[in-house]
Design an enzyme around this catalytic site. Structure first.
Site, short mmCIF file in Angstrom:
data_model
loop_
_atom_site.label_atom_id
_atom_site.label_comp_id
_atom_site.label_asym_id
_atom_site.label_seq_id
_atom_site.Cartn_x
_atom_site.Cartn_y
_atom_site.Cartn_z
N LEU A 401 -41.90 -24.20 -54.79
CA LEU A 401 -42.82 -23.60 -55.75
C LEU A 401 -43.25 -22.20 -55.35
CD1 LEU A 401 -45.11 -26.71 -56.40
CD2 LEU A 401 -43.26 -25.85 -57.84
N GLY A 402 -43.24 -21.91 -54.05
CA GLY A 402 -43.69 -20.60 -53.57
C GLY A 402 -43.88 -20.65 -52.08
N GLU A 403 -44.47 -19.57 -51.55
CA GLU A 403 -44.68 -19.49 -50.11
C GLU A 403 -45.91 -18.67 -49.82
OE1 GLU A 403 -42.12 -18.93 -46.01
OE2 GLU A 403 -41.16 -18.93 -47.97
N ASP A 520 -62.13 -17.00 -48.94
CA ASP A 520 -60.86 -16.45 -49.43
C ASP A 520 -60.69 -16.73 -50.92
OD1 ASP A 520 -58.57 -14.98 -49.12
OD2 ASP A 520 -57.33 -16.69 -48.53
#
Length: 713
Positions: A401-403, A520
């Site tokens: 899906l992503g990193e 964050d």
């Protein structure tokens, strides 16, 4: 190795990818080769069409080898510059860059910059070509080389050429190399011949190429310079040490310039790690007493040059003292590094034991352990590694899906058919280990409709994974900053997203079983479910507050450039108001559809916060709205939302509202809002610097991931 499926050039250990060196389009059937040539150039090449896909010479460090370029590719915009290291043995980037800067074909020159400011220039070299040689740079060291430059519509660059001898046994003879050292000197490596003139540019123009800086301070003269001395200053002087926890490490040259610009500075040195400054201050009349035994701390003393024969006899003990000090310093540095390594290994063992103990608690259950009705005994499950491998098809690329900074995220399926998201901790990510431990603590405590739900975890040897509920609409930034996808976010959806984020933050700050500061909050950490409802994710950087705590300090500033409150970025102080600042920035992004960290306006050279503030002062706040929102909102709601966002990003933390007040302001049109004070934002950037800032932003937060390296505001 070259990945057989993707054609990427990677460094791998076993089945795990450690570093992606290049990311290339790969066509099955391409014949890819990776070759390290005798010149030192590492190339990834498609032999099918003889095209070079990637080469290490396009990414120079502090060395210029024959065949490397210094200049710019006018088509791609890629620049080739040398960048010094912070100090010898330290790979961190230093203060100096060497660039090739022709103003036109008839005017060629080198420029060395210190922290972006001109420091040294070669002057016009075009009249020193004889032929294909710059006599100014010719060094008779037994390893001759030719020098040439290219100036055309595609490229402007400088390079050196040398005939490299390769023996019958394959050995390579010595050949010339240029080196930009930590003190900003350009050096011919074979003989260590300094090509740039003086050892240090003191801030006034000289014939050796130093570029004139600001006017000389009244306390300085052209006869002043730093000299190495072993001894002590007279009593009454003041001793200062830079904060070792500052985000920007200072090189020795930075310390010299810092002292040169300070009239009270008498002498300097660096700290034990070779970076950041130790300075001595006092009246200029302060006397320095030489220690003949060489046992005092070495200092670089700023003195007026009045040569005297009486001082020549002290150089031998000074040199001896410097050698002994250097040896002692090296030994101390080795012992310190060894101690830090042992502490890190011990901390790793404690973390592993803690995680194993936590998983054995009643809060966690085996995913295969069901009660008599077929339901799971606990919502937090421990998954087997075999189950995770099977559900992701052995972490297949099509399921990725992503990193992020922690590692890759994959899509998998639960045994009941539901989708899940698997965050896999990269073995090379220290940041990810902290996140993993932190989220394991919080997943059993935090439950709210606007927080992403963690289903469980998996630990298998060095593999550590967290399993989340799957969000089909990915993250907020996927829609918000895409010109085609943002049309799916009308004002009603954006307003609901803003309120949902505020509800989730209020729960963290006030109503959860523990008070949590997220630290964050940003668009990529807000996930969207199938109904576009927001869910706050990624609690790896979160901090738990005790009930009586209102703020805390940290020596490790973490977060993302552009979202951090000024008191946190500059001083390490964080509180609920730090999250409020991030919420304000995020709200302005949702309203405008533009990132704060990459914002640029041709007429107003400020970031998104500053742009919103200037529009507010001018009474034109509606100009901030995303063009796709036209006629989809009530004007007073949009203006009220911008007003609340500006209250959240005020410079003084005590002026910012708390989350409960923010929700009341957003939902109650009757409440009169206070007038916001000026926020903190960048001003006065030129177009060139704006591009530079955007580039720095990308360097600090690649793909908007969390980073811990900070830049000065």
């Amino acid at each position: 190795m070259i990945h057989p499926d993707t054609g990427k050039l990677i460094i791998a250990s076993g089945e795990a990818t450690l570093v992606n060196i290049s990311d290339n389009k790969f066509t099955p059937g391409d014949n890819l080769t990776a070759t390290l040539s005798y010149t030192g150039n590492f190339k990834l090449k498609n032999e099918t069409d003889n095209q070079t896909l990637w080469q290490s010479f396009d990414y120079p460090t502090n060395l210029l080898l024959p065949g490397m370029k210094i200049g710019v590719n006018l088509k791609t915009g890629q620049s080739w510059n040398l960048t010094s290291r912070l100090r010898i043995g330290n790979p961190d980037l230093g203060a100096f860059t060497l660039s090739w800067e022709p103003t036109d074909e008839a005017s060629q020159r080198f420029m060395i910059r210190r922290r972006g400011q001109p420091y040294w220039t070669s002057g016009n070299l075009s009249n020193q070509i004889s032929p294909n040689k710059f006599e100014f740079l010719t060094v008779d060291n037994g390893y001759p080389y030719n020098i040439s430059y290219i100036y055309n519509n595609d490229e402007i660059y400088f390079t050196i050429h040398a005939n490299v001898h390769v023996g019958q046994d394959g050995s390579i003879g010595r050949y010339p190399v240029w080196y930009l050292d930590p003190e900003g000197r350009l050096i011919a490596g074979q003989t260590y011949s300094v090509l740039t003139g003086e050892e240090f540019c003191y801030g006034y123009e000289t014939r050796s190429g130093c570029v004139a800086g600001p006017p000389l301070q009244p306390c300085r003269s052209e006869n002043d310079q730093f000299n190495v001395r072993n001894g002590d200053l007279a009593t009454g002087m003041v001793y200062n040490t830079d904060d070792a926890n500052t985000s920007l490490s200072l090189s020795f040259s930075d310390c010299m310039m810092k002292c040169w610009d300070d009239c009270s500075c008498l002498a300097i040195n660096t700290q034990e790690n070779g970076t950041n400054c130790v300075t001595w201050h006092g009246p200029k009349s302060t006397k320095f007493k030489i220690n003949p035994a060489g046992t005092s701390e070495r200092k670089y003393v700023l003195e007026s040059q009045h040569p005297s024969k009486a001082t020549t006899h002290i150089w031998a003990p000074i040199v001896t003292g410097i050698f002994l000090l250097s040896f002692c310093f090296g030994l101390l540095w080795y012992l310190k590094k060894r101690n830090l390594r042992l502490k890190a290994e011990e901390r790793q063992r404690r973390d592993d034991q803690y995680i194993i103990g936590l998983m054995a608690s009643d809060s966690f259950n085996d995913a295969s352990n069901l009660d008599s009705s077929g339901r799971k005994k606990s919502e937090v499950m421990v998954f087997s590694y075999a189950f995770i491998v099977a559900s992701t098809n052995d972490f297949a690329s099509e399921n990725k899906l992503g990193e992020g900074g922690f590692g890759p995220v994959y899509k998998g399926k639960l045994s009941d058919g539901r989708d899940m998201a698997i965050k896999r901790l990269s073995r090379a990510s220290g940041q990810g280990l902290v996140e993993f431990k932190n989220e394991l603590i919080l997943i059993t405590k935090l439950k709210h409709t606007n927080l992403v739900r963690v289903l469980g975890c998996c630990i298998h040897g060095e593999e550590k994974m967290l399993i989340y509920e799957y969000m089909p609409n990915k993250s907020l930034d996927f829609f918000l900053f895409d010109e085609t996808k943002k049309t799916h976010l009308d004002w009603t959806k954006r307003s609901n997203i803003i309120e949902g984020i505020a509800q989730g933050m209020l729960y963290l700050h006030k109503y959860s079983r523990m008070r949590v500061i997220h630290r964050d909050l940003k668009a990529s950490n807000v996930l969207l479910d199938v109904s576009m409802n927001p869910k706050i994710s990624d609690f790896g950087m979160a901090r738990i507050f005790k009930q009586h705590e209102t703020e805390a300090m940290t020596n490790r500033v973490v977060g993302t450039y552009g979202y951090m409150a000024p008191e946190y970025a500059m001083e390490g102080t964080f509180s609920e108001k730090s999250d409020v600042f991030s919420f304000g920035v995020l709200t302005l992004e949702i309203v405008s559809g533009r990132r704060n960290t990459s914002f640029y306006h041709r007429d107003k050279s400020v970031n998104l916060i500053g742009y919103a503030w200037e529009l507010w002062l001018e009474g034109d706040a509606l100009k901030l709205e995303d063009p796709t929102l036209v006629n989809t909102h009530a004007i007073h709601q949009l203006l009220r939302t911008i007003h609340v966002a500006l209250l959240c990003v005020q410079e003084n933390a005590s002026d910012r509202p708390v989350m409960s007040d923010i929700l009341s302001m957003l939902n109650n049109d009757i409440t009169t809002l206070p007038v916001p004070n000026q926020p903190t934002f960048f001003i006065g950037r030129t177009t060139l610097n704006s591009t530079s800032e955007e580039k720095k932003s990308n360097e600090c937060s690649v793909n908007k991931m969390t980073v811990t390296v900070m830049e000065a505001r």
